[in-house]
Design a protein around this motif. Sequence first.
Motif, PDB file in Angstrom:
ATOM      1  N   LEU A 100       0.749  -1.099  -0.092  1.00 53.66           N
ATOM      2  CA  LEU A 100       0.042   0.125  -0.053  1.00 53.66           C
ATOM      3  C   LEU A 100       0.738   1.323   0.145  1.00 53.66           C
ATOM      4  CD1 LEU A 100      -2.474  -1.039   3.015  1.00 53.66           C
ATOM      5  CD2 LEU A 100      -2.920  -1.326   0.330  1.00 53.66           C
ATOM      6  N   SER A 116      -2.469  -9.733   4.595  1.00 52.14           N
ATOM      7  CA  SER A 116      -3.803  -9.837   4.004  1.00 52.14           C
ATOM      8  C   SER A 116      -4.901 -10.367   4.905  1.00 52.14           C
ATOM      9  CB  SER A 116      -3.663 -10.784   2.864  1.00 52.14           C
ATOM     10  OG  SER A 116      -3.437 -12.027   3.270  1.00 52.14           O
ATOM     11  N   TRP A 152      -5.103  -9.125   8.048  1.00 53.30           N
ATOM     12  CA  TRP A 152      -5.456  -7.729   8.903  1.00 53.30           C
ATOM     13  C   TRP A 152      -6.892  -7.381   8.579  1.00 53.30           C
ATOM     14  CZ3 TRP A 152      -1.202  -3.584   9.510  1.00 53.30           C
ATOM     15  CH2 TRP A 152      -0.251  -3.963  10.468  1.00 53.30           C
ATOM     16  N   THR A 153      -7.491  -6.964   9.769  1.00 54.46           N
ATOM     17  CA  THR A 153      -8.841  -6.214   9.506  1.00 54.46           C
ATOM     18  C   THR A 153      -8.429  -4.674   9.107  1.00 54.46           C
ATOM     19  OG1 THR A 153      -9.056  -5.777  11.764  1.00 54.46           O
ATOM     20  CG2 THR A 153      -9.981  -7.771  10.853  1.00 54.46           C
ATOM     21  N   LEU A 154      -9.356  -4.042   8.887  1.00 56.19           N
ATOM     22  CA  LEU A 154      -9.200  -2.519   8.587  1.00 56.19           C
ATOM     23  C   LEU A 154      -8.982  -1.904   9.895  1.00 56.19           C
ATOM     24  CD1 LEU A 154     -11.131  -0.896   5.686  1.00 56.19           C
ATOM     25  CD2 LEU A 154      -9.121  -2.357   5.600  1.00 56.19           C
ATOM     26  N   LEU A 160      -5.397  -2.178  10.278  1.00 56.79           N
ATOM     27  CA  LEU A 160      -4.502  -1.418   9.313  1.00 56.79           C
ATOM     28  C   LEU A 160      -4.815   0.121  10.078  1.00 56.79           C
ATOM     29  CD1 LEU A 160      -3.425  -0.642   6.744  1.00 56.79           C
ATOM     30  CD2 LEU A 160      -5.708  -0.442   5.641  1.00 56.79           C
ATOM     31  N   GLU A 202     -15.389  -2.040  10.808  1.00 56.63           N
ATOM     32  CA  GLU A 202     -14.029  -2.407  10.287  1.00 56.63           C
ATOM     33  C   GLU A 202     -13.225  -3.494  10.930  1.00 56.63           C
ATOM     34  OE1 GLU A 202     -11.817   1.254  11.472  1.00 56.63           O
ATOM     35  OE2 GLU A 202     -11.804   0.538  13.478  1.00 56.63           O
ATOM     36  N   SER A 246     -11.556  -7.419   5.766  1.00 60.85           N
ATOM     37  CA  SER A 246     -10.054  -7.668   5.802  1.00 60.85           C
ATOM     38  C   SER A 246      -9.495  -6.740   4.666  1.00 60.85           C
ATOM     39  CB  SER A 246      -9.978  -9.120   5.401  1.00 60.85           C
ATOM     40  OG  SER A 246     -10.396  -9.296   4.204  1.00 60.85           O
ATOM     41  N   VAL A 247      -8.133  -6.541   4.833  1.00 61.57           N
ATOM     42  CA  VAL A 247      -7.352  -5.985   3.932  1.00 61.57           C
ATOM     43  C   VAL A 247      -7.357  -6.656   2.607  1.00 61.57           C
ATOM     44  CG1 VAL A 247      -4.912  -5.364   3.356  1.00 61.57           C
ATOM     45  CG2 VAL A 247      -5.738  -4.961   5.773  1.00 61.57           C
ATOM     46  N   ALA A 289      -8.601  -5.101  -0.814  1.00 60.67           N
ATOM     47  CA  ALA A 289      -7.723  -5.058  -1.849  1.00 60.67           C
ATOM     48  C   ALA A 289      -8.331  -5.633  -3.238  1.00 60.67           C
ATOM     49  CB  ALA A 289      -6.267  -5.852  -1.730  1.00 60.67           C
ATOM     50  N   TYR A 322      -8.750   7.256   3.683  1.00 63.15           N
ATOM     51  CA  TYR A 322      -8.857   7.032   5.182  1.00 63.15           C
ATOM     52  C   TYR A 322      -9.035   8.593   5.489  1.00 63.15           C
ATOM     53  CZ  TYR A 322      -6.471   6.170   9.679  1.00 63.15           C
ATOM     54  OH  TYR A 322      -6.106   6.304  11.041  1.00 63.15           O
ATOM     55  N   VAL A 335      -3.516   0.539  -3.625  1.00 65.25           N
ATOM     56  CA  VAL A 335      -2.921  -0.865  -3.700  1.00 65.25           C
ATOM     57  C   VAL A 335      -1.647  -0.895  -4.759  1.00 65.25           C
ATOM     58  CG1 VAL A 335      -3.552  -3.260  -3.953  1.00 65.25           C
ATOM     59  CG2 VAL A 335      -5.111  -1.539  -2.829  1.00 65.25           C
TER      60      VAL A 335
END
Length: 202
Positions: free
Chosen positions: A12, A31, A33-35, A38, A84, A88-89, A93, A104, A118
């Motif tokens: 990113l 990948s 991860w949750t937002l 992030l 969030e 997920s990331v 993506a 964001y 991305v």
Amino acid sequence: MPKPPRPQPVALRIELLEVVPLVWRRVLVSSHWTLASLHHYLQWVMGWTESHVHEFQVGDTVVAPAWWNRELGLGIEPRPCKDELKVSVAAVAAEVGMAGTLTYVYDMGDHWRHRITVERVPQRLLQADVSLPICLAGENACPPEDVGGVGGYADFLEALNDPDDDQHDAMVRWVGGVFDPHGFDLNRINRDWRPGRRARER
């Protein structure tokens, strides 16, 4: 029972919009991860202190903490929202695609808008055993918290750089004596990151 798939790196690029000098970071995150995860990492690498509300804007959907989504639902024109913690990331993506973007937003008063793009993970890093997350590059320091948004930051820098400005001494005291808009320490960002920490030490 089959093993769950290994987390994959997602590249990113984050840019703080409308700010001079340009503040940007390039990171690799998991990948899985949750937002929400992030968000915590973005606060760290950008230099914010988690003092205000935030939200992601993915297309027409707001992805944010559940309590903020409830607040948005009380508005005159409610927007579609997701928690969030449940996005997920990897899903985002895939939704925006390679070179796609999401936004964001941090601090609804100062309204700091970040464009997240991305990017393709460099082949050399795909083949290496890289610990995630990692910040690969970046430039410049984020503005101080509560400086008054893009316009307030421009005024702050102008006063800080001009000893004859009426606000110079007040701004020096307010910021704590020293502020370098070009300050960026990549080694420190990576060395001092700890999962679960709330804010970056200035």
